[in-house]
Write a protein that holds these residues in place. Structure first.
Motif, PDB file in Angstrom:
ATOM      1  N   ILE A 234      37.378  35.356  52.096  1.00 15.70           N
ATOM      2  CA  ILE A 234      38.540  35.984  52.722  1.00 15.70           C
ATOM      3  C   ILE A 234      39.040  37.109  51.831  1.00 15.70           C
ATOM      4  O   ILE A 234      39.224  36.921  50.616  1.00 15.70           O
ATOM      5  N   ALA A 235      39.264  38.281  52.407  1.00 15.71           N
ATOM      6  CA  ALA A 235      39.790  39.406  51.640  1.00 15.71           C
ATOM      7  C   ALA A 235      41.190  39.065  51.147  1.00 15.71           C
ATOM      8  O   ALA A 235      41.936  38.345  51.815  1.00 15.71           O
ATOM      9  N   LEU A 236      41.559  39.594  49.991  1.00 15.67           N
ATOM     10  CA  LEU A 236      42.855  39.281  49.393  1.00 15.67           C
ATOM     11  C   LEU A 236      44.004  39.661  50.321  1.00 15.67           C
ATOM     12  O   LEU A 236      44.988  38.931  50.450  1.00 15.67           O
ATOM     13  N   GLU A 237      43.877  40.794  50.988  1.00 18.41           N
ATOM     14  CA  GLU A 237      44.923  41.220  51.927  1.00 18.41           C
ATOM     15  C   GLU A 237      45.089  40.216  53.055  1.00 18.41           C
ATOM     16  O   GLU A 237      46.212  39.919  53.480  1.00 18.41           O
ATOM     17  N   ASP A 238      43.974  39.673  53.541  1.00 10.65           N
ATOM     18  CA  ASP A 238      44.045  38.684  54.621  1.00 10.65           C
ATOM     19  C   ASP A 238      44.590  37.347  54.114  1.00 10.65           C
ATOM     20  O   ASP A 238      45.283  36.632  54.837  1.00 10.65           O
ATOM     21  N   ALA A 239      44.277  37.005  52.870  1.00 13.76           N
ATOM     22  CA  ALA A 239      44.753  35.747  52.301  1.00 13.76           C
ATOM     23  C   ALA A 239      46.271  35.701  52.242  1.00 13.76           C
ATOM     24  O   ALA A 239      46.875  34.634  52.385  1.00 13.76           O
ATOM     25  N   PHE A 240      46.894  36.863  52.054  1.00 15.74           N
ATOM     26  CA  PHE A 240      48.355  36.912  51.943  1.00 15.74           C
ATOM     27  C   PHE A 240      49.015  37.520  53.179  1.00 15.74           C
ATOM     28  O   PHE A 240      50.181  37.901  53.124  1.00 15.74           O
ATOM     29  N   ARG A 241      48.287  37.558  54.269  1.00 12.61           N
ATOM     30  CA  ARG A 241      48.859  38.066  55.517  1.00 12.61           C
ATOM     31  C   ARG A 241      50.026  37.181  55.965  1.00 12.61           C
ATOM     32  O   ARG A 241      49.905  35.974  56.075  1.00 12.61           O
TER      33      ARG A 241
END
Length: 251
Positions: A234-241
């Motif tokens: 999972i991309a970091l941006e998606d992980a913290f969405r």
């Protein structure tokens, strides 16, 4: 007039310190929530610059949060390499649940032998919180409460050594559970089991409470032993969405 300025300055400084503490806590909770939601896979390196960019906070605040999470056992720090999401082997998962089974079947049996209205109220209140999180599909909250339930059982016995031991076991197993948990829970090895365990404890049925706890933990161990990481991280941006470190954490 001159006397009011120092008081105003002190008040402003106090508000600033309070704001700093609240922001530091929000950054910590944001990273912990991403872990509990199963969005940060084992082996993921949590680099300060990348996290600071995604969370839109300073690297100093990220560093504080990572240090605290590593101290609590949620993360691990490797000298000269950085901070990582810990990886559990299948053998480690089985060993953790073997220990938990021995401890927690005994814990519920002890609770059955003696508890008061205060214990009953705390257990019922906790189960109600889990049901609310489940209804709201708030997985981060639900998985946190799931671990808290087992810790609460130990705390209710009033044995500090036991509580500390359980806290260490639960940190790793709760986070791994969040990775292996299905999209939708059924009435097996999920949070529904907690309500049945509480009913048996409050009915002082030690044999049933121990059997329910055993089945619950065996189910959790099976889930986690069969989990495999997805082919694409999972991309970091998606992980913290949907997770805002500068304000309330939300899904």
């Amino acid at each position: 007039m001159t006397g009011s300025r120092p008081r105003a300055s002190r008040a402003a400084a106090a508000r600033a310190r309070k704001g700093d503490v609240e922001t530091d806590l929000a950054v910590y909770e944001a990273i912990r929530r991403a872990l509990l939601m199963g969005r940060l896979l084992p082996g993921t390196k949590l680099a300060e610059p990348a996290l600071a960019r995604v969370l839109r906070v300073s690297r100093e605040r990220v560093r504080k949060a990572l240090h605290r999470l590593a101290h609590e056992g949620w993360l691990e720090t490797v000298p000269n390499r950085g901070t990582f999401v810990p990886a559990l082997t299948i053998q480690e998962v089985r060993e953790i649940y073997e220990v938990r089974t021995m401890l927690e079947t005994g814990i519920v049996q002890r609770l059955c032998r003696g508890h008061d209205n205060g214990v009953a109220q705390r257990l019922r209140a906790h189960v109600a919180e889990e049901r609310t999180a489940l209804r709201n599909d708030d997985r981060g909250r639900l998985f946190g409460l799931s671990g808290d339930f087992h810790l609460l059982l130990a705390e209710l016995l009033g044995n500090d050594q036991l509580t500390r031991l359980m806290r260490g076991l639960l940190t790793r197993s709760t986070m791994h559970f969040s990775l292996a948990a299905p999209e939708r829970f059924h009435n097996c090895a999920g949070p529904h089991d907690h309500a049945d365990i509480v009913k048996a404890v409050l009915a002082r049925d030690a044999r049933k409470a121990a059997k329910l706890m055993l089945d619950h933990l065996v189910g959790l161990a099976e889930w986690q032993s069969s989990w495999r990481p997805p082919p694409i991280p999972i991309a970091l941006e998606d992980a913290f969405r949907g997770i805002d470190a500068r304000g309330p954490v939300r899904d």
